[in-house]
Design an enzyme around this catalytic site. Structure first.
Site, PDB file in Angstrom:
ATOM      1  N   GLU A  28      38.570  24.707 -25.942  1.00  0.00           N
ATOM      2  CA  GLU A  28      37.322  24.592 -25.609  1.00  0.00           C
ATOM      3  C   GLU A  28      36.977  24.789 -23.896  1.00  0.00           C
ATOM      4  OE1 GLU A  28      34.529  21.388 -26.703  1.00  0.00           O
ATOM      5  OE2 GLU A  28      32.786  22.548 -25.776  1.00  0.00           O
ATOM      6  N   ASP A 103      28.247  28.708 -17.461  1.00  0.00           N
ATOM      7  CA  ASP A 103      27.552  28.959 -16.272  1.00  0.00           C
ATOM      8  C   ASP A 103      27.185  30.463 -16.304  1.00  0.00           C
ATOM      9  OD1 ASP A 103      27.494  26.248 -15.855  1.00  0.00           O
ATOM     10  OD2 ASP A 103      29.107  26.262 -14.518  1.00  0.00           O
ATOM     11  N   LYS A 107      22.844  35.459 -10.113  1.00  0.00           N
ATOM     12  CA  LYS A 107      22.734  36.518  -8.797  1.00  0.00           C
ATOM     13  C   LYS A 107      23.761  37.434  -8.908  1.00  0.00           C
ATOM     14  CE  LYS A 107      20.436  33.206  -6.064  1.00  0.00           C
ATOM     15  NZ  LYS A 107      20.526  31.749  -5.403  1.00  0.00           N
ATOM     16  N   ASP A 139      22.054  30.951 -23.979  1.00  0.00           N
ATOM     17  CA  ASP A 139      20.655  31.171 -23.914  1.00  0.00           C
ATOM     18  C   ASP A 139      20.337  32.341 -22.899  1.00  0.00           C
ATOM     19  OD1 ASP A 139      21.599  29.202 -22.008  1.00  0.00           O
ATOM     20  OD2 ASP A 139      19.654  29.529 -21.060  1.00  0.00           O
TER      21      ASP A 139
HETATM   22  C1  LIG Z   1      26.053  24.841 -18.939  1.00  0.00           C
HETATM   23  S1  LIG Z   1      27.504  23.476 -19.060  1.00  0.00           S
HETATM   24  C2  LIG Z   1      27.493  23.676 -20.536  1.00  0.00           C
HETATM   25  C3  LIG Z   1      28.186  22.358 -21.189  1.00  0.00           C
HETATM   26  C4  LIG Z   1      28.475  22.139 -22.531  1.00  0.00           C
HETATM   27  N1  LIG Z   1      29.145  23.334 -23.131  1.00  0.00           N
HETATM   28  C5  LIG Z   1      27.101  22.146 -23.267  1.00  0.00           C
HETATM   29  O1  LIG Z   1      26.688  23.210 -23.882  1.00  0.00           O
HETATM   30  O2  LIG Z   1      26.290  21.213 -23.062  1.00  0.00           O
HETATM   31  C6  LIG Z   1      28.890  24.572 -18.390  1.00  0.00           C
HETATM   32  C7  LIG Z   1      30.102  23.772 -18.207  1.00  0.00           C
HETATM   33  O3  LIG Z   1      31.062  24.488 -17.824  1.00  0.00           O
HETATM   34  C8  LIG Z   1      31.576  23.853 -16.926  1.00  0.00           C
HETATM   35  N2  LIG Z   1      32.616  25.025 -16.274  1.00  0.00           N
HETATM   36  C9  LIG Z   1      32.187  26.094 -15.516  1.00  0.00           C
HETATM   37  N3  LIG Z   1      33.132  26.968 -15.248  1.00  0.00           N
HETATM   38  C10 LIG Z   1      34.133  26.713 -15.641  1.00  0.00           C
HETATM   39  C11 LIG Z   1      35.453  26.934 -15.750  1.00  0.00           C
HETATM   40  N4  LIG Z   1      36.108  27.847 -15.150  1.00  0.00           N
HETATM   41  N5  LIG Z   1      36.402  26.301 -16.374  1.00  0.00           N
HETATM   42  C12 LIG Z   1      36.220  25.150 -17.153  1.00  0.00           C
HETATM   43  N6  LIG Z   1      34.841  24.695 -17.180  1.00  0.00           N
HETATM   44  C13 LIG Z   1      33.821  25.270 -16.378  1.00  0.00           C
HETATM   45  C14 LIG Z   1      30.788  23.368 -15.998  1.00  0.00           C
HETATM   46  O4  LIG Z   1      31.459  22.216 -15.076  1.00  0.00           O
HETATM   47  C15 LIG Z   1      29.739  22.834 -17.066  1.00  0.00           C
HETATM   48  O5  LIG Z   1      30.265  21.506 -17.436  1.00  0.00           O
END
Ligand SMILES: C[S@@+](CC[C@H](N)C(=O)[O-])C[C@H]1O[C@@H](n2cnc3c(N)ncnc32)[C@H](O)[C@@H]1O
Length: 311
Positions: A28, A103, A107, A139
């Site tokens: 994950e 994420d 942009k 989303d």
């Molecule tokens: C929008 S949050 C979603 C968190 C969770 N999956 C949820 O649905 O509640 C995106 C998460 O991905 C992590 N993240 C972003 N880029 C990542 C990467 N390259 N490797 C691991 N984690 C990453 C961020 O720190 C953040 O916790």
């Protein structure tokens, strides 16, 4: 429960060494507070779930949750998903990758930071089992279509757009966006072919240091400029004086690994030691070695001579 790459006796590790047993392996990426990870681990007790997350605060929250709930089939890696995929997942071994609410980097100038790009899908195909898949829930409609197009460009996946499974709509972000009335998008990317380019694990070294002869400099001012290293940059951020010499706070950014570590320049029984400090157990990579070489060159400019080079 936490995976510390520099401290693993075998590199890359075997699945059995990470989890204490063999089983279907699932990754994950970006598990956030880990509530989905915990639910999945309980629903599928045979599965071995590896989570990768860049936010330290999230890793801690997830760690506490898993501990509280007594969950034993999850391992957490604090860092980039692609690094975990490359180094903690053996080729052709992964049943599934789950990406919930990545994420979106909306942009244009930030799009290169998006996880689900053509290169990622290509590399992922080397780690998935035949028929293994990636499940994306988001989303963000624009990112969703971007990811579909990037995967389709590889020709390595069968892509199906479906309704998201209910469990994927109970993550922290899903609940937040559900309350805001957003629409959800879900796709399953199933591996149908493999990219022929191998993706070898990051090379890990045992040591990176040199011994020099000469006088320890009275001060060690280092320019705070980015030094190019393979696949990234290194920067000497700050120099602090210690009892036996200097500590150099060094930032090393490589393809999917960012580390802040200490280098040392100090007196030792064999001369002046310049190399990686054990503090923080950094992973000694090609980029870290390159930073040590740059430091040794700086010492050369100050009149020191290398007598042993392990960089
Ligand atoms: C929008 S949050 C979603 C968190 C969770 N999956 C949820 O649905 O509640 C995106 C998460 O991905 C992590 N993240 C972003 N880029 C990542 C990467 N390259 N490797 C691991 N984690 C990453 C961020 O720190 C953040 O916790």
């Amino acid at each position: 429960m936490l995976v510390r790459p520099a401290l693993l006796p075998l590199w890359p590790p075997r699945v059995g060494d990470l989890f204490g047993r063999e089983g279907p392996l699932v990754l994950e990426v970006g598990f956030g507070d880990g509530r989905f990870t915990a639910e999945l681990a309980k629903a599928q007790p045979d599965w071995l779930i590896l989570g990768a997350e860049v936010s330290a605060a999230s890793v801690l929250r997830a760690y506490r949750r898993l501990k509280r709930e007594g969950i034993g089939n999850v391992r957490l890696y604090h860092g980039q998903g692609p690094f975990a995929l490359r180094n903690l997942v053996p080729p052709g071994s992964l049943k599934r990758v789950i990406v919930n609410f990545p994420d979106p980097w909306p942009k244009k100038r930030h799009q290169e930071r998006r996880l689900l790009q053509e290169g990622f899908f290509r590399r992922l195909s080397t780690r998935l089992l035949a028929g293994g898949d990636l499940l994306l829930t988001t989303d963000h409609e624009e990112y969703f279509h971007f990811a579909l197009a990037e995967a389709e460009r590889t020709g390595l996946y069968r892509v199906e757009v479906k309704d998201p499974p209910e469990a994927h709509l109970r993550t922290k972000y899903a609940l937040k966006w559900r309350e805001a009335g957003r629409t959800f998008f879900h796709a399953v990317f199933t591996k149908v072919a493999e990219d022929p380019t191998p993706w070898p694990p990051t090379r890990r070294y045992e040591v990176a240091h040199a011994l020099l002869k000469g006088e320890l400099p009275k001060d060690l001012a280092l320019a705070r400029v980015p030094l190019p290293i393979p696949g990234g940059v290194a920067v000497f951020l700050e120099v602090a004086r210690g009892e036996e010499g200097f500590y150099v706070l060094t930032h090393v950014e490589e393809e999917d690994l960012t580390q802040d570590l200490l280098l040392e320049v100090r007196r030792s029984s064999h001369g002046i030691y310049a190399g990686v400090s054990r503090f923080g157990s950094p992973l000694i990579t090609e980029g870290v070695k390159e930073a040590v070489r740059a430091l040794v060159r700086e010492l050369g400019r100050r009149g020191l001579k290398v007598v042993q080079d392990h960089t």
